[in-house]
Design a protein around this motif. Structure first.
Motif, PDB file in Angstrom:
ATOM      1  N   ARG A   2      28.094 -42.180 -15.250  1.00 19.99           N
ATOM      2  CA  ARG A   2      26.648 -41.921 -15.242  1.00 19.99           C
ATOM      3  C   ARG A   2      26.346 -41.552 -13.841  1.00 19.99           C
ATOM      4  O   ARG A   2      26.798 -42.148 -12.866  1.00 19.99           O
ATOM      5  N   GLU A   7      18.082 -31.622 -11.766  1.00 18.17           N
ATOM      6  CA  GLU A   7      18.392 -30.473 -12.305  1.00 18.17           C
ATOM      7  C   GLU A   7      17.282 -29.632 -12.601  1.00 18.17           C
ATOM      8  O   GLU A   7      16.366 -30.162 -13.539  1.00 18.17           O
ATOM      9  N   LYS A  12      16.971 -36.896 -13.539  1.00 19.33           N
ATOM     10  CA  LYS A  12      17.570 -37.635 -14.768  1.00 19.33           C
ATOM     11  C   LYS A  12      18.758 -38.346 -14.573  1.00 19.33           C
ATOM     12  O   LYS A  12      19.653 -38.023 -13.337  1.00 19.33           O
ATOM     13  N   VAL A  13      19.050 -39.456 -15.241  1.00 20.96           N
ATOM     14  CA  VAL A  13      20.359 -40.129 -15.542  1.00 20.96           C
ATOM     15  C   VAL A  13      21.217 -39.449 -16.416  1.00 20.96           C
ATOM     16  O   VAL A  13      20.513 -39.484 -17.647  1.00 20.96           O
ATOM     17  N   THR A  14      22.286 -39.084 -16.327  1.00 19.69           N
ATOM     18  CA  THR A  14      22.999 -38.259 -17.273  1.00 19.69           C
ATOM     19  C   THR A  14      24.522 -38.724 -17.029  1.00 19.69           C
ATOM     20  O   THR A  14      25.071 -39.331 -16.294  1.00 19.69           O
ATOM     21  N   GLU A  15      25.262 -38.272 -18.375  1.00 18.14           N
ATOM     22  CA  GLU A  15      26.564 -38.640 -18.332  1.00 18.14           C
ATOM     23  C   GLU A  15      27.266 -37.259 -17.665  1.00 18.14           C
ATOM     24  O   GLU A  15      27.101 -36.110 -18.225  1.00 18.14           O
ATOM     25  N   LEU A  16      28.579 -37.443 -16.648  1.00 16.68           N
ATOM     26  CA  LEU A  16      29.124 -36.245 -16.165  1.00 16.68           C
ATOM     27  C   LEU A  16      30.491 -36.730 -16.186  1.00 16.68           C
ATOM     28  O   LEU A  16      30.935 -37.780 -16.395  1.00 16.68           O
ATOM     29  N   SER A  52      22.589 -28.852 -11.941  1.00 15.64           N
ATOM     30  CA  SER A  52      22.731 -30.202 -11.644  1.00 15.64           C
ATOM     31  C   SER A  52      23.371 -30.545 -10.275  1.00 15.64           C
ATOM     32  O   SER A  52      24.513 -29.990  -9.781  1.00 15.64           O
ATOM     33  N   ASP A 303      19.170 -46.986 -13.121  1.00 18.81           N
ATOM     34  CA  ASP A 303      18.231 -46.320 -14.082  1.00 18.81           C
ATOM     35  C   ASP A 303      16.625 -46.383 -13.522  1.00 18.81           C
ATOM     36  O   ASP A 303      15.917 -45.765 -14.082  1.00 18.81           O
TER      37      ASP A 303
END
Length: 325
Positions: A2, A7, A12-16, A52, A303
Protein backbone atom coordinates in the motif's frame (compact mmCIF):
# COMPACT_ATOMS: atom_id res chain seq x y z
CA UNK A 1 2.18 -2.96 -1.00
CA UNK A 2 0.00 0.00 0.00
CA UNK A 3 1.22 3.50 -0.83
CA UNK A 4 -0.06 7.09 -0.82
CA UNK A 5 0.42 8.61 -4.27
CA UNK A 6 -0.31 11.67 -6.34
CA UNK A 7 -1.58 10.68 -9.77
CA UNK A 8 -3.21 12.74 -12.52
CA UNK A 9 -4.21 15.58 -10.23
CA UNK A 10 -5.44 13.67 -7.19
CA UNK A 11 -4.26 11.81 -4.10
CA UNK A 12 -5.06 8.20 -3.30
CA UNK A 13 -3.94 5.18 -1.33
CA UNK A 14 -3.30 2.35 -3.76
CA UNK A 15 -1.68 -1.06 -4.17
CA UNK A 16 1.72 -1.12 -5.93
CA UNK A 17 4.25 -3.89 -6.60
CA UNK A 18 6.70 -4.53 -3.77
CA UNK A 19 10.13 -3.03 -4.52
CA UNK A 20 13.19 -5.24 -4.82
CA UNK A 21 16.71 -4.46 -3.66
CA UNK A 22 19.12 -3.78 -6.50
CA UNK A 23 22.88 -3.73 -6.30
CA UNK A 24 24.03 -1.75 -3.21
CA UNK A 25 20.40 -1.21 -2.19
CA UNK A 26 18.21 -2.30 0.69
CA UNK A 27 14.46 -2.70 1.01
CA UNK A 28 13.23 -0.92 4.12
CA UNK A 29 9.89 -1.82 5.72
CA UNK A 30 8.71 1.61 6.77
CA UNK A 31 7.29 2.04 10.26
CA UNK A 32 6.55 5.75 10.04
CA UNK A 33 7.11 8.60 7.56
CA UNK A 34 7.43 12.29 8.38
CA UNK A 35 5.67 15.13 6.56
CA UNK A 36 7.34 18.25 5.17
CA UNK A 37 6.15 21.31 3.27
CA UNK A 38 7.84 19.79 0.25
CA UNK A 39 4.99 17.27 0.21
CA UNK A 40 2.58 20.17 -0.33
CA UNK A 41 4.57 21.65 -3.21
CA UNK A 42 5.49 18.51 -5.17
CA UNK A 43 1.97 17.94 -6.63
CA UNK A 44 2.10 21.43 -8.16
CA UNK A 45 5.42 20.59 -9.80
CA UNK A 46 4.02 17.35 -11.17
CA UNK A 47 0.84 18.81 -12.69
CA UNK A 48 -2.51 17.20 -13.37
CA UNK A 49 -1.28 14.84 -16.09
CA UNK A 50 1.40 13.20 -13.99
CA UNK A 51 2.02 9.50 -13.61
CA UNK A 52 1.77 7.96 -10.15
CA UNK A 53 4.41 9.18 -7.66
CA UNK A 54 4.76 8.17 -4.01
CA UNK A 55 5.18 11.30 -1.90
CA UNK A 56 7.25 11.59 1.27
CA UNK A 57 10.94 12.25 1.97
CA UNK A 58 11.51 11.20 5.59
CA UNK A 59 11.07 7.77 7.18
CA UNK A 60 12.27 5.24 9.72
CA UNK A 61 11.96 1.48 9.49
CA UNK A 62 13.62 -1.92 9.46
CA UNK A 63 15.73 -3.45 6.71
CA UNK A 64 13.79 -6.31 5.14
CA UNK A 65 16.14 -7.32 2.31
CA UNK A 66 19.57 -6.37 1.01
CA UNK A 67 20.93 -6.38 -2.53
CA UNK A 68 24.16 -7.56 -4.05
CA UNK A 69 27.30 -5.90 -2.73
CA UNK A 70 25.84 -4.73 0.59
CA UNK A 71 28.20 -5.60 3.45
CA UNK A 72 27.62 -3.03 6.22
CA UNK A 73 23.91 -3.71 6.75
CA UNK A 74 21.82 -6.74 7.50
CA UNK A 75 18.18 -7.74 7.65
CA UNK A 76 16.60 -6.49 10.88
CA UNK A 77 18.69 -3.33 11.26
CA UNK A 78 16.66 -0.31 12.39
CA UNK A 79 17.35 2.66 10.14
CA UNK A 80 16.38 6.17 9.19
CA UNK A 81 16.51 7.48 5.64
CA UNK A 82 18.65 10.46 4.70
CA UNK A 83 16.55 12.28 2.05
CA UNK A 84 19.49 14.35 0.79
CA UNK A 85 20.45 12.19 -2.18
CA UNK A 86 24.08 11.83 -3.31
CA UNK A 87 25.41 14.78 -1.29
CA UNK A 88 28.04 13.10 0.84
CA UNK A 89 30.81 15.55 1.76
CA UNK A 90 30.19 19.00 3.16
CA UNK A 91 30.49 21.69 0.48
CA UNK A 92 29.29 25.21 -0.31
CA UNK A 93 26.70 23.85 -2.74
CA UNK A 94 25.40 20.33 -3.42
CA UNK A 95 26.76 18.26 -6.33
CA UNK A 96 25.16 18.44 -9.76
CA UNK A 97 23.32 15.12 -9.33
CA UNK A 98 21.80 16.08 -5.97
CA UNK A 99 18.07 15.51 -5.48
CA UNK A 100 15.71 15.31 -2.54
CA UNK A 101 13.92 12.01 -2.11
CA UNK A 102 10.33 11.89 -3.52
CA UNK A 103 10.90 13.96 -6.66
CA UNK A 104 11.61 12.68 -9.21
CA UNK A 105 11.92 9.30 -7.43
CA UNK A 106 9.26 7.55 -5.36
CA UNK A 107 9.23 8.53 -1.71
CA UNK A 108 8.40 7.17 1.73
CA UNK A 109 4.60 7.22 2.11
CA UNK A 110 4.45 3.49 1.49
CA UNK A 111 4.88 0.20 3.28
CA UNK A 112 8.31 -0.36 1.71
CA UNK A 113 11.03 1.44 -0.20
CA UNK A 114 14.11 0.24 -2.08
CA UNK A 115 16.94 2.72 -1.65
CA UNK A 116 20.72 2.96 -1.89
CA UNK A 117 22.38 1.98 1.38
CA UNK A 118 24.39 5.21 1.05
CA UNK A 119 21.19 6.95 2.19
CA UNK A 120 20.72 4.90 5.36
CA UNK A 121 21.77 5.72 8.92
CA UNK A 122 21.27 3.83 12.16
CA UNK A 123 18.09 4.81 13.99
CA UNK A 124 19.07 6.78 17.11
CA UNK A 125 18.50 4.49 20.08
CA UNK A 126 16.82 7.19 22.18
CA UNK A 127 14.08 7.80 19.60
CA UNK A 128 10.89 5.88 18.85
CA UNK A 129 10.13 5.00 15.23
CA UNK A 130 7.61 7.87 15.09
CA UNK A 131 10.21 10.33 16.38
CA UNK A 132 12.94 8.94 14.14
CA UNK A 133 10.67 9.25 11.11
CA UNK A 134 10.95 13.06 11.19
CA UNK A 135 14.77 13.11 11.46
CA UNK A 136 15.33 14.13 7.87
CA UNK A 137 14.63 17.36 6.01
CA UNK A 138 13.82 19.54 9.04
CA UNK A 139 16.73 18.85 11.40
CA UNK A 140 19.24 18.62 8.54
CA UNK A 141 18.10 21.97 7.13
CA UNK A 142 18.16 23.49 10.60
CA UNK A 143 21.59 22.09 11.48
CA UNK A 144 23.25 23.45 8.34
CA UNK A 145 21.52 26.83 8.72
CA UNK A 146 22.45 27.12 12.37
CA UNK A 147 25.98 25.76 12.51
CA UNK A 148 27.49 25.60 9.01
CA UNK A 149 26.09 28.91 7.78
CA UNK A 150 25.11 30.80 10.94
CA UNK A 151 28.07 29.49 12.98
CA UNK A 152 26.09 30.12 16.14
CA UNK A 153 28.02 29.85 19.41
CA UNK A 154 27.32 29.87 23.12
CA UNK A 155 26.32 33.33 24.33
CA UNK A 156 25.09 34.55 20.95
CA UNK A 157 21.48 35.46 20.24
CA UNK A 158 19.41 33.96 17.43
CA UNK A 159 16.05 35.18 16.15
CA UNK A 160 13.64 32.76 14.44
CA UNK A 161 10.52 34.29 12.83
CA UNK A 162 7.75 31.68 12.70
CA UNK A 163 8.04 29.50 15.78
CA UNK A 164 5.74 26.61 14.89
CA UNK A 165 7.40 24.93 11.92
CA UNK A 166 9.23 21.65 12.21
CA UNK A 167 12.55 23.29 11.36
CA UNK A 168 11.95 26.06 13.90
CA UNK A 169 11.36 23.63 16.74
CA UNK A 170 14.62 21.85 15.94
CA UNK A 171 16.41 25.21 15.69
CA UNK A 172 15.17 26.25 19.13
CA UNK A 173 16.33 23.03 20.73
CA UNK A 174 19.71 22.81 18.98
CA UNK A 175 20.54 26.46 19.65
CA UNK A 176 19.69 26.07 23.33
CA UNK A 177 21.77 22.88 23.48
CA UNK A 178 24.90 24.89 22.67
CA UNK A 179 24.11 27.78 25.01
CA UNK A 180 22.63 30.38 22.65
CA UNK A 181 19.84 32.81 23.51
CA UNK A 182 16.73 32.20 21.37
CA UNK A 183 14.03 34.67 20.35
CA UNK A 184 11.04 33.59 18.25
CA UNK A 185 7.91 35.12 16.80
CA UNK A 186 4.46 33.76 16.01
CA UNK A 187 0.97 35.06 15.32
CA UNK A 188 -0.37 32.39 17.68
CA UNK A 189 -0.23 32.86 21.45
CA UNK A 190 -0.49 29.10 21.81
CA UNK A 191 2.59 28.58 19.63
CA UNK A 192 4.50 31.32 21.43
CA UNK A 193 3.84 29.60 24.75
CA UNK A 194 4.80 26.23 23.28
CA UNK A 195 8.08 27.71 22.02
CA UNK A 196 8.87 28.98 25.51
CA UNK A 197 8.15 25.52 26.92
CA UNK A 198 10.77 23.89 24.68
CA UNK A 199 13.45 26.44 25.53
CA UNK A 200 12.94 29.75 23.73
CA UNK A 201 13.94 32.71 25.93
CA UNK A 202 11.62 35.27 24.34
CA UNK A 203 8.51 34.82 22.19
CA UNK A 204 6.95 37.88 20.53
CA UNK A 205 3.80 38.45 18.51
CA UNK A 206 4.39 38.58 14.75
CA UNK A 207 2.15 41.64 14.55
CA UNK A 208 3.97 43.55 17.31
CA UNK A 209 6.60 46.27 16.85
CA UNK A 210 9.74 44.16 16.68
CA UNK A 211 12.11 47.11 16.76
CA UNK A 212 10.58 48.39 19.99
CA UNK A 213 10.31 45.00 21.68
CA UNK A 214 13.83 43.93 20.76
CA UNK A 215 15.66 47.24 21.12
CA UNK A 216 17.72 45.92 24.06
CA UNK A 217 18.70 42.72 22.24
CA UNK A 218 21.88 42.16 20.25
CA UNK A 219 20.76 39.65 17.62
CA UNK A 220 23.72 37.94 16.00
CA UNK A 221 21.88 35.64 13.57
CA UNK A 222 18.40 35.59 12.06
CA UNK A 223 17.21 32.29 10.58
CA UNK A 224 14.60 33.30 7.99
CA UNK A 225 12.10 31.05 6.23
CA UNK A 226 8.97 33.19 6.02
CA UNK A 227 9.92 35.40 3.07
CA UNK A 228 8.51 38.74 2.04
CA UNK A 229 6.27 39.10 5.10
CA UNK A 230 9.18 39.22 7.56
CA UNK A 231 12.48 39.65 5.71
CA UNK A 232 12.84 43.43 6.08
CA UNK A 233 11.48 43.34 9.62
CA UNK A 234 14.13 40.78 10.47
CA UNK A 235 16.81 42.99 8.96
CA UNK A 236 15.57 45.87 11.11
CA UNK A 237 16.30 44.00 14.36
CA UNK A 238 19.59 42.35 13.32
CA UNK A 239 22.67 43.92 14.88
CA UNK A 240 25.15 45.68 12.60
CA UNK A 241 27.46 43.08 11.11
CA UNK A 242 24.99 40.28 11.79
CA UNK A 243 23.96 37.37 9.58
CA UNK A 244 20.69 36.38 7.95
CA UNK A 245 20.45 32.72 6.97
CA UNK A 246 17.59 32.05 4.54
CA UNK A 247 16.25 28.57 3.82
CA UNK A 248 12.63 29.08 2.76
CA UNK A 249 9.85 31.44 1.75
CA UNK A 250 6.45 30.33 2.99
CA UNK A 251 5.03 33.73 1.98
CA UNK A 252 5.96 35.57 -1.23
CA UNK A 253 9.42 34.73 -2.56
CA UNK A 254 10.35 38.11 -4.11
CA UNK A 255 11.66 40.66 -1.60
CA UNK A 256 12.65 44.31 -2.06
CA UNK A 257 15.21 45.68 0.37
CA UNK A 258 17.40 48.74 0.75
CA UNK A 259 20.87 47.91 -0.62
CA UNK A 260 22.49 51.00 0.90
CA UNK A 261 21.14 50.13 4.33
CA UNK A 262 22.38 46.59 3.83
CA UNK A 263 25.96 47.40 2.91
CA UNK A 264 26.24 50.23 5.45
CA UNK A 265 25.12 47.71 8.06
CA UNK A 266 27.85 45.28 6.98
CA UNK A 267 25.29 42.47 6.99
CA UNK A 268 25.86 38.99 5.55
CA UNK A 269 23.12 37.04 3.77
CA UNK A 270 23.41 33.27 3.34
CA UNK A 271 21.15 31.01 1.33
CA UNK A 272 20.93 27.35 2.27
CA UNK A 273 18.85 24.24 1.67
CA UNK A 274 19.16 20.71 3.02
CA UNK A 275 22.73 19.55 3.74
CA UNK A 276 25.37 16.89 3.18
CA UNK A 277 25.60 13.42 4.68
CA UNK A 278 28.51 14.71 6.73
CA UNK A 279 26.20 17.33 8.27
CA UNK A 280 23.38 14.81 8.66
CA UNK A 281 25.64 12.55 10.70
CA UNK A 282 26.84 15.51 12.77
CA UNK A 283 23.19 16.41 13.37
CA UNK A 284 22.44 12.86 14.55
CA UNK A 285 25.42 13.01 16.91
CA UNK A 286 24.17 16.34 18.25
CA UNK A 287 20.67 14.99 18.91
CA UNK A 288 22.09 11.91 20.65
CA UNK A 289 24.61 13.88 22.73
CA UNK A 290 21.92 16.17 24.11
CA UNK A 291 19.21 13.48 24.22
CA UNK A 292 17.06 15.73 22.04
CA UNK A 293 13.63 14.48 20.97
CA UNK A 294 11.74 16.09 18.11
CA UNK A 295 8.63 18.05 18.99
CA UNK A 296 5.76 15.89 17.72
CA UNK A 297 2.42 17.49 16.93
CA UNK A 298 0.14 14.79 15.49
CA UNK A 299 0.24 11.27 14.08
CA UNK A 300 -1.94 10.12 11.18
CA UNK A 301 -2.43 6.73 9.55
CA UNK A 302 -1.59 6.05 5.91
CA UNK A 303 -5.30 6.17 5.08
CA UNK A 304 -5.38 9.66 6.61
CA UNK A 305 -2.41 10.97 4.63
CA UNK A 306 -4.46 13.47 2.62
CA UNK A 307 -5.92 14.83 5.87
CA UNK A 308 -2.39 15.14 7.23
CA UNK A 309 -1.36 17.24 4.21
CA UNK A 310 -4.37 19.50 4.66
CA UNK A 311 -3.57 19.90 8.36
CA UNK A 312 0.00 20.92 7.45
CA UNK A 313 -1.23 23.29 4.74
CA UNK A 314 -3.41 25.14 7.24
CA UNK A 315 -0.45 25.67 9.62
CA UNK A 316 -2.18 24.11 12.59
CA UNK A 317 0.93 22.25 13.75
CA UNK A 318 3.58 23.04 16.32
CA UNK A 319 6.46 20.73 15.50
CA UNK A 320 6.36 17.66 13.29
CA UNK A 321 3.63 15.48 11.79
CA UNK A 322 4.12 11.82 10.99
CA UNK A 323 2.23 9.02 9.26
CA UNK A 324 2.36 5.57 10.82
CA UNK A 325 2.54 2.68 8.38
Amino acid sequence: MRAFVFEKGSFKVTELPKPEAGTLEAVVAIKAAGLNRRDLYTPGRLGNDSESLILGSDAAGVIEAIGEGVTDWQVGDEVIINPSLRWYENSDVPPADFDILSFPDNGTFAEKIAISVEQLERKPAHLSFEEASVIGISPLTGYRALFTKGQIEAGQTIFIPGAGSGVATFLIQMAKNVGARVIVSSRSEEKRNAALEIGADVAIDTHADWVELLKEEQIDVVIESVGRATFNRSLDVLKKGGKIVLFGATTEEVVDFDLRKFFYGQYTLYGTTMGSREEFRACLEHLAEFNTHPVMDRTFSLDEAEQALEYLKENHQFGKITITI
